[in-house]
Design a protein around this motif. Sequence first.
Motif, PDB file in Angstrom:
ATOM      1  N   ASN A 168     -14.500  58.890  57.556  1.00 16.69           N
ATOM      2  CA  ASN A 168     -14.462  58.219  56.268  1.00 16.69           C
ATOM      3  C   ASN A 168     -13.605  58.956  55.240  1.00 16.69           C
ATOM      4  OD1 ASN A 168     -15.601  55.969  55.231  1.00 16.69           O
ATOM      5  ND2 ASN A 168     -17.664  56.823  55.043  1.00 16.69           N
ATOM      6  N   VAL A 205     -13.231  52.387  58.880  1.00 18.99           N
ATOM      7  CA  VAL A 205     -14.361  51.993  59.729  1.00 18.99           C
ATOM      8  C   VAL A 205     -15.552  51.697  58.829  1.00 18.99           C
ATOM      9  CG1 VAL A 205     -13.703  53.277  61.797  1.00 18.99           C
ATOM     10  CG2 VAL A 205     -14.912  54.462  59.978  1.00 18.99           C
ATOM     11  N   ASP A 206     -16.281  50.662  59.148  1.00 20.64           N
ATOM     12  CA  ASP A 206     -17.385  50.301  58.254  1.00 20.64           C
ATOM     13  C   ASP A 206     -18.527  49.639  59.008  1.00 20.64           C
ATOM     14  OD1 ASP A 206     -18.892  49.833  56.033  1.00 20.64           O
ATOM     15  OD2 ASP A 206     -17.566  48.339  55.122  1.00 20.64           O
ATOM     16  N   SER A 207     -19.685  50.227  58.916  1.00 17.95           N
ATOM     17  CA  SER A 207     -20.943  49.608  59.329  1.00 17.95           C
ATOM     18  C   SER A 207     -22.054  50.566  58.919  1.00 17.95           C
ATOM     19  CB  SER A 207     -20.996  49.393  60.850  1.00 17.95           C
ATOM     20  OG  SER A 207     -22.116  48.591  61.153  1.00 17.95           O
ATOM     21  N   ILE A 208     -23.025  50.071  58.219  1.00 19.81           N
ATOM     22  CA  ILE A 208     -24.120  50.934  57.756  1.00 19.81           C
ATOM     23  C   ILE A 208     -25.049  51.210  58.946  1.00 19.81           C
ATOM     24  CG2 ILE A 208     -26.135  51.004  56.241  1.00 19.81           C
ATOM     25  CD1 ILE A 208     -24.366  49.444  54.177  1.00 19.81           C
ATOM     26  N   LYS A 269     -13.021  50.591  50.306  1.00 19.62           N
ATOM     27  CA  LYS A 269     -14.328  50.888  50.888  1.00 19.62           C
ATOM     28  C   LYS A 269     -14.895  52.205  50.353  1.00 19.62           C
ATOM     29  CE  LYS A 269     -17.006  52.359  54.493  1.00 19.62           C
ATOM     30  NZ  LYS A 269     -17.116  53.488  55.376  1.00 19.62           N
ATOM     31  N   LEU A 273     -17.915  50.923  48.185  1.00 20.52           N
ATOM     32  CA  LEU A 273     -19.141  51.035  49.001  1.00 20.52           C
ATOM     33  C   LEU A 273     -19.656  52.480  49.037  1.00 20.52           C
ATOM     34  CD1 LEU A 273     -20.008  49.330  52.323  1.00 20.52           C
ATOM     35  CD2 LEU A 273     -20.423  51.754  52.063  1.00 20.52           C
ATOM     36  N   ASN A 274     -18.798  53.407  49.469  1.00 19.42           N
ATOM     37  CA  ASN A 274     -19.302  54.767  49.660  1.00 19.42           C
ATOM     38  C   ASN A 274     -19.632  55.455  48.335  1.00 19.42           C
ATOM     39  OD1 ASN A 274     -17.112  54.732  52.337  1.00 19.42           O
ATOM     40  ND2 ASN A 274     -19.254  55.184  52.649  1.00 19.42           N
ATOM     41  N   HIS A 277     -22.837  54.162  47.154  1.00 15.45           N
ATOM     42  CA  HIS A 277     -23.884  54.737  48.005  1.00 15.45           C
ATOM     43  C   HIS A 277     -24.297  56.109  47.464  1.00 15.45           C
ATOM     44  CE1 HIS A 277     -24.230  53.144  52.419  1.00 15.45           C
ATOM     45  NE2 HIS A 277     -25.095  52.586  51.616  1.00 15.45           N
ATOM     46  N   HIS A 342     -32.183  52.111  54.977  1.00 19.26           N
ATOM     47  CA  HIS A 342     -31.219  53.217  54.943  1.00 19.26           C
ATOM     48  C   HIS A 342     -31.729  54.276  53.966  1.00 19.26           C
ATOM     49  CE1 HIS A 342     -26.625  54.230  54.877  1.00 19.26           C
ATOM     50  NE2 HIS A 342     -27.331  55.095  55.557  1.00 19.26           N
ATOM     51  N   GLN A 346     -30.390  60.522  53.673  1.00 20.06           N
ATOM     52  CA  GLN A 346     -29.344  60.612  54.709  1.00 20.06           C
ATOM     53  C   GLN A 346     -27.964  60.579  54.039  1.00 20.06           C
ATOM     54  OE1 GLN A 346     -29.469  57.549  57.834  1.00 20.06           O
ATOM     55  NE2 GLN A 346     -27.394  58.048  58.474  1.00 20.06           N
ATOM     56  N   ILE A 347     -27.803  59.666  53.106  1.00 19.35           N
ATOM     57  CA  ILE A 347     -26.504  59.547  52.427  1.00 19.35           C
ATOM     58  C   ILE A 347     -26.244  60.772  51.547  1.00 19.35           C
ATOM     59  CG2 ILE A 347     -25.150  58.094  50.850  1.00 19.35           C
ATOM     60  CD1 ILE A 347     -27.042  55.783  51.663  1.00 19.35           C
ATOM     61  N   LYS A 354     -18.372  64.730  50.653  1.00 16.28           N
ATOM     62  CA  LYS A 354     -18.257  63.279  50.461  1.00 16.28           C
ATOM     63  C   LYS A 354     -17.725  62.934  49.073  1.00 16.28           C
ATOM     64  CE  LYS A 354     -21.922  61.943  53.698  1.00 16.28           C
ATOM     65  NZ  LYS A 354     -23.307  61.438  53.817  1.00 16.28           N
ATOM     66  N   ARG A 358     -14.735  60.305  47.862  1.00 10.62           N
ATOM     67  CA  ARG A 358     -15.039  58.990  47.335  1.00 10.62           C
ATOM     68  C   ARG A 358     -14.989  58.894  45.820  1.00 10.62           C
ATOM     69  NH1 ARG A 358     -20.844  58.368  50.465  1.00 10.62           N
ATOM     70  NH2 ARG A 358     -19.746  58.794  52.382  1.00 10.62           N
TER      71      ARG A 358
HETATM   72  C1  CS2 Z   1     -22.689  56.542  53.745  1.00 12.42           C
HETATM   73  C2  CS2 Z   1     -21.839  56.060  54.902  1.00 12.42           C
HETATM   74  O1  CS2 Z   1     -23.926  58.363  54.553  1.00 12.42           O
HETATM   75  C3  CS2 Z   1     -22.991  58.018  53.850  1.00 12.42           C
HETATM   76  O2  CS2 Z   1     -22.310  58.825  53.250  1.00 12.42           O
HETATM   77  O3  CS2 Z   1     -22.069  56.231  52.544  1.00 12.42           O
HETATM   78  O4  CS2 Z   1     -22.264  56.575  56.117  1.00 12.42           O
HETATM   79  C4  CS2 Z   1     -21.800  54.520  54.968  1.00 12.42           C
HETATM   80  O5  CS2 Z   1     -23.058  54.004  55.332  1.00 12.42           O
HETATM   81  C5  CS2 Z   1     -20.759  54.066  55.947  1.00 12.42           C
HETATM   82  O6  CS2 Z   1     -19.519  54.597  55.585  1.00 12.42           O
HETATM   83  C6  CS2 Z   1     -20.687  52.548  55.983  1.00 12.42           C
HETATM   84  O7  CS2 Z   1     -19.616  52.170  56.748  1.00 12.42           O
END
Ligand code: CS2
Length: 441
Positions: A168, A205-208, A269, A273-274, A277, A342, A346-347, A354, A358
């Motif tokens: 990522n 790549v993307d999938s939770i 993404k 998204l990230n 997150h 989720h 974990q995130i 990270k 991001r």
């Molecule tokens: C999340 C990613 O744990 C994390 O840092 O933001 O793993 C997120 O779920 C994936 O990038 C989704 O594709």
Amino acid sequence: MRFHQSPQLCLAHLPSQDDWLSLPGYDVSSLNPGILHIGMGAFHRAHQCTFFERLANSGETACGVFGVSLQSARVHEALERQDHLYSLTTLDGVEPVQVMGCIRRSVGPDQLDQALAFFDSAELKLVTLTVTEKAYGDPDTDMARFLIEGLRRRASVDLSLVVASCDNLVGNGNRLRDLVLESLADEPVVRHWVETNVRFPNSMVDSITPRVTDDRLHKVGLRLGVVDEVPVQREPFVQWVLESCELSLDLASVGVEIVPDVAPYETLKLRILNASHSLMAYAGPLLGHATVHDAVSDHLLAPVVERFMHEMASQLELPATIDVDAYIQTTLARFSNPGVQHQLLQIAEDGSSKLRERVVPALSSESDSPLLCLPIVFWIEFVRRRKEEGHAVIDAHAEALDGEPGAMVKFLGIGDDRQVTYWIEELQKNGIEAFLGECIV
Ligand code: CS2
């Protein structure tokens, strides 16, 4: 309990296919490895293997995976006990649990010679990697040493190769290529060969993929009727966008989007998204929430997350073909899926790596919006609280993170810490509810 007495998933103990369970639609023992994957974690087995499995189901016989675990032999050993079969649960309650057969071989950290020998073979078509953000800054990691040795061997047999990072990071392929070329600085012949013969396509790549819990292990055992030690789970959404490169495996035929430039997809993404997150991962626990679903349902946090996404989007220069508002709505809907438990913790792991990918790049563009630095503000407070409460902070740089705002901002490579420091003080003075409801407006 029946679960513990059941045999283990393997070719001799395949459950029977029904409406709730699908099995490989091909002869697993005739599938040949053509892909070497480094990093056998859940994300690889839930994401890239979805596409490799589709390829195998479509009749391709050279898309088996040879998996390499550099850190721990746990997954490798469990997969060996299961003839490399494992199950994938899609967290929507609608799709059948899928028994996956595309991984055909694997090795642990003590058997890397066997994986290196695969680089000599013309059967090897593609190398993929999921080794997380923190592996890319340093040429002296297990991943870098392994890959470089593999490429030396590949050069000696003079067979071109595609090496696709599936981590990522913006420009993941470019960064991997730079790391490899830098490490080969003293070997000009190999370096030149790599420059000419190895492609490092960028990808998004993307999938939770929430980590599997004991509860899931139990449910999967009941569904399969056999024990799967290493199941994976993911949300229904799955996307892989790959920069075009010459590859004999027809990934486009199974849904991989092959495009000339991945950058807009990666940036979108990571920053929407990230980054959101991470915003929820650090703000959510301060409000007592455990999951993304809970955080995005919070009446104070939810509007801030949505405004944050729009503010991030306004910083991006994207092609007109990308509908950002639709992307934001889809992402919020994905976060709201109640079936995807989720965990925010974990995130929250590895925040220092990270956030650099991001959030920090968004701060270097001219903007005064306080919203953009919120993930960092909450991260600092989160780390301070976790340490104060005696919990471990899971981060490769945990010892350098002391919850002191100025030092932590500098650690992320941000020159001017005034804005973050100001908002941290506001957060600590007012408490998170008032901060979200009144300060950040
Ligand atoms: C999340 C990613 O744990 C994390 O840092 O933001 O793993 C997120 O779920 C994936 O990038 C989704 O594709």
